[in-house]
Design an enzyme around this catalytic site. Sequence first.
Site, PDB file in Angstrom:
ATOM      1  N   HIS A 121     -12.000   7.063 -64.934  1.00 50.59           N
ATOM      2  CA  HIS A 121     -10.711   7.035 -64.240  1.00 50.59           C
ATOM      3  C   HIS A 121      -9.992   5.699 -64.530  1.00 50.59           C
ATOM      4  O   HIS A 121      -9.733   4.907 -63.617  1.00 50.59           O
ATOM      5  CB  HIS A 121     -10.938   7.211 -62.726  1.00 50.59           C
ATOM      6  CG  HIS A 121     -10.028   8.233 -62.114  1.00 50.59           C
ATOM      7  ND1 HIS A 121     -10.155   9.577 -62.325  1.00 50.59           N
ATOM      8  CD2 HIS A 121      -8.935   8.108 -61.318  1.00 50.59           C
ATOM      9  CE1 HIS A 121      -9.222  10.236 -61.680  1.00 50.59           C
ATOM     10  NE2 HIS A 121      -8.448   9.365 -61.058  1.00 50.59           N
ATOM     11  N   ASP A 127      -2.879   6.274 -62.198  1.00 46.03           N
ATOM     12  CA  ASP A 127      -2.431   7.662 -62.114  1.00 46.03           C
ATOM     13  C   ASP A 127      -2.319   8.211 -63.547  1.00 46.03           C
ATOM     14  O   ASP A 127      -2.286   7.440 -64.495  1.00 46.03           O
ATOM     15  CB  ASP A 127      -1.069   7.715 -61.403  1.00 46.03           C
ATOM     16  CG  ASP A 127      -0.692   9.140 -61.017  1.00 46.03           C
ATOM     17  OD1 ASP A 127      -1.585  10.006 -60.940  1.00 46.03           O
ATOM     18  OD2 ASP A 127       0.510   9.385 -60.787  1.00 46.03           O
ATOM     19  N   ASN A 186      -4.555  10.137 -65.046  1.00 51.31           N
ATOM     20  CA  ASN A 186      -5.867  10.269 -65.711  1.00 51.31           C
ATOM     21  C   ASN A 186      -6.120  11.687 -66.202  1.00 51.31           C
ATOM     22  O   ASN A 186      -6.588  11.887 -67.323  1.00 51.31           O
ATOM     23  CB  ASN A 186      -6.987   9.854 -64.754  1.00 51.31           C
ATOM     24  CG  ASN A 186      -6.951   8.383 -64.445  1.00 51.31           C
ATOM     25  OD1 ASN A 186      -7.290   7.552 -65.270  1.00 51.31           O
ATOM     26  ND2 ASN A 186      -6.484   8.048 -63.240  1.00 51.31           N
ATOM     27  N   ARG A 228      -3.979  14.200 -66.873  1.00 54.78           N
ATOM     28  CA  ARG A 228      -3.102  14.616 -67.972  1.00 54.78           C
ATOM     29  C   ARG A 228      -3.500  13.928 -69.278  1.00 54.78           C
ATOM     30  O   ARG A 228      -3.539  14.557 -70.342  1.00 54.78           O
ATOM     31  CB  ARG A 228      -1.637  14.292 -67.625  1.00 54.78           C
ATOM     32  CG  ARG A 228      -1.041  15.271 -66.625  1.00 54.78           C
ATOM     33  CD  ARG A 228       0.225  14.728 -66.006  1.00 54.78           C
ATOM     34  NE  ARG A 228      -0.063  13.665 -65.038  1.00 54.78           N
ATOM     35  CZ  ARG A 228       0.877  12.934 -64.433  1.00 54.78           C
ATOM     36  NH1 ARG A 228       2.146  13.138 -64.705  1.00 54.78           N
ATOM     37  NH2 ARG A 228       0.545  12.016 -63.550  1.00 54.78           N
ATOM     38  N   ARG A 241      -6.825  15.452 -70.571  1.00 56.89           N
ATOM     39  CA  ARG A 241      -6.663  16.782 -71.178  1.00 56.89           C
ATOM     40  C   ARG A 241      -6.030  16.655 -72.558  1.00 56.89           C
ATOM     41  O   ARG A 241      -6.358  17.410 -73.477  1.00 56.89           O
ATOM     42  CB  ARG A 241      -5.854  17.688 -70.237  1.00 56.89           C
ATOM     43  CG  ARG A 241      -6.612  17.994 -68.927  1.00 56.89           C
ATOM     44  CD  ARG A 241      -5.921  19.024 -68.046  1.00 56.89           C
ATOM     45  NE  ARG A 241      -4.740  18.565 -67.343  1.00 56.89           N
ATOM     46  CZ  ARG A 241      -4.749  17.900 -66.177  1.00 56.89           C
ATOM     47  NH1 ARG A 241      -5.879  17.611 -65.577  1.00 56.89           N
ATOM     48  NH2 ARG A 241      -3.602  17.535 -65.594  1.00 56.89           N
TER      49      ARG A 241
HETATM   50  N1  LIG Z   1     -14.468  14.036 -58.555  1.00 57.76           N
HETATM   51  C1  LIG Z   1     -13.307  14.445 -58.988  1.00 57.76           C
HETATM   52  N2  LIG Z   1     -12.620  15.348 -58.306  1.00 57.76           N
HETATM   53  C2  LIG Z   1     -11.421  15.750 -58.735  1.00 57.76           C
HETATM   54  N3  LIG Z   1     -10.824  15.326 -59.871  1.00 57.76           N
HETATM   55  C3  LIG Z   1     -11.467  14.435 -60.594  1.00 57.76           C
HETATM   56  C4  LIG Z   1     -12.716  13.943 -60.187  1.00 57.76           C
HETATM   57  N4  LIG Z   1     -13.115  13.051 -61.072  1.00 57.76           N
HETATM   58  C5  LIG Z   1     -12.168  12.993 -61.987  1.00 57.76           C
HETATM   59  N5  LIG Z   1     -11.164  13.837 -61.738  1.00 57.76           N
HETATM   60  C6  LIG Z   1      -9.986  13.991 -62.591  1.00 57.76           C
HETATM   61  O1  LIG Z   1      -8.939  13.262 -61.996  1.00 57.76           O
HETATM   62  C7  LIG Z   1      -7.728  13.945 -62.216  1.00 57.76           C
HETATM   63  C8  LIG Z   1      -6.701  13.455 -61.202  1.00 57.76           C
HETATM   64  O2  LIG Z   1      -6.438  12.075 -61.487  1.00 57.76           O
HETATM   65  P1  LIG Z   1      -4.963  11.510 -61.640  1.00 57.76           P
HETATM   66  O3  LIG Z   1      -4.153  11.796 -60.418  1.00 57.76           O
HETATM   67  O4  LIG Z   1      -5.028  10.096 -62.098  1.00 57.76           O
HETATM   68  O5  LIG Z   1      -4.432  12.369 -62.854  1.00 57.76           O
HETATM   69  P2  LIG Z   1      -3.015  13.046 -62.999  1.00 57.76           P
HETATM   70  O6  LIG Z   1      -2.819  13.321 -64.456  1.00 57.76           O
HETATM   71  O7  LIG Z   1      -1.962  12.254 -62.308  1.00 57.76           O
HETATM   72  O8  LIG Z   1      -3.190  14.360 -62.199  1.00 57.76           O
HETATM   73  P3  LIG Z   1      -4.042  15.633 -62.543  1.00 57.76           P
HETATM   74  O9  LIG Z   1      -5.253  15.175 -63.221  1.00 57.76           O
HETATM   75  O10 LIG Z   1      -4.305  16.249 -61.207  1.00 57.76           O
HETATM   76  O11 LIG Z   1      -3.239  16.445 -63.434  1.00 57.76           O
HETATM   77  C9  LIG Z   1      -8.128  15.415 -62.148  1.00 57.76           C
HETATM   78  O12 LIG Z   1      -7.293  16.260 -62.867  1.00 57.76           O
HETATM   79  C10 LIG Z   1      -9.485  15.401 -62.811  1.00 57.76           C
HETATM   80  O13 LIG Z   1      -9.360  15.580 -64.215  1.00 57.76           O
HETATM   81 MG   LIG Z   2      -1.847  11.966 -60.226  1.00 59.28          MG
END
Ligand SMILES: Nc1ncnc2c1ncn2[C@@H]1O[C@H](COP(=O)(O)OP(=O)(O)OP(=O)(O)O)[C@@H](O)[C@H]1O
Ligand SMILES: [Mg+2]
Length: 241
Positions: A169, A173, A175, A177, A180
């Site tokens: 992580h 924010d 992470n 996207r 993936r």
């Molecule tokens: N224990 C966990 N539970 C849920 N998500 C996790 C966990 N560990 C890692 N993640 C990852 O963290 C992401 C969310 O982190 P973050 O908000 O930084 O990313 P984002 O790109 O803003 O949003 P998102 O990942 O929801 O699209 C989740 O999509 C998932 O891939």
């Molecule tokens: Mg986010």
Amino acid sequence: MLSKEIVLKETEIKNLIKNSQSKRVITDYLSTELAYTSNAIEGNTLTRKETALIISKDITSGSKPLKDYIEAKNHATAFNLVLELSKKKSDIEQDDILRIHRQILKGIDDDFAGRYRNVSVRIAGSQTVFPNSAKVYALMSDLIENIRADNSAAICKAAKAHLNFVSIHPFIDGNGRTARLLLNLILLKNKLLPIIIRPQDRKHYIDVIEEAQTTKNAQNYFKFIFSVHLRSMKFYLRMFK
Ligand SMILES: Nc1ncnc2c1ncn2[C@@H]1O[C@H](COP(=O)(O)OP(=O)(O)OP(=O)(O)O)[C@@H](O)[C@H]1O
Ligand SMILES: [Mg+2]
């Protein structure tokens, strides 16, 4: 071990995209589809159609938060960058990841776009404890080295990189996207096509990540990624039937 079906479909996909025209059709489609699906997982409220209109015509149809439109444009630009990076012969570098992330948070959180976190993070409702921010740089160096040294099948290598990434992580924010897109960059570099994790998959996706982190057993996580890979490949092949 990959199933026979996956190996077979991967061969079909590799043959299909040897034709640059076909590859172009799919990546054009994915520019909107990945922006829509990946952002929806994150909580973006745009529909597929609204995402397509803002990306292709700069039209802000619907009255959604401005941030949601910017995120759609950002994702499309970040995916273009991923396509460019996938053509590079050299290995993935930390700077590639920072560039992708910079694009994801551009105009949303410019102070943290393309920068590793210097604070701790946690996910609401999750048991997972993420590494201290002082360790992020070194952990990301290890991640890059592990990707480089990993000789397993592309989808395994991509899945491992994604899981390791979201478990570090590294950002405040964005992470998910960025992770993936990293997974899909690895597939593209291996002459395969991106996987599409759909908004309906969100719960399953989060559950298998959490399970892998808390139990150290990533079997269900890999099963999930393989099934999405297979579904995505079947979908692309149907586009040309
Ligand atoms: N224990 C966990 N539970 C849920 N998500 C996790 C966990 N560990 C890692 N993640 C990852 O963290 C992401 C969310 O982190 P973050 O908000 O930084 O990313 P984002 O790109 O803003 O949003 P998102 O990942 O929801 O699209 C989740 O999509 C998932 O891939
Ligand atoms: Mg986010």
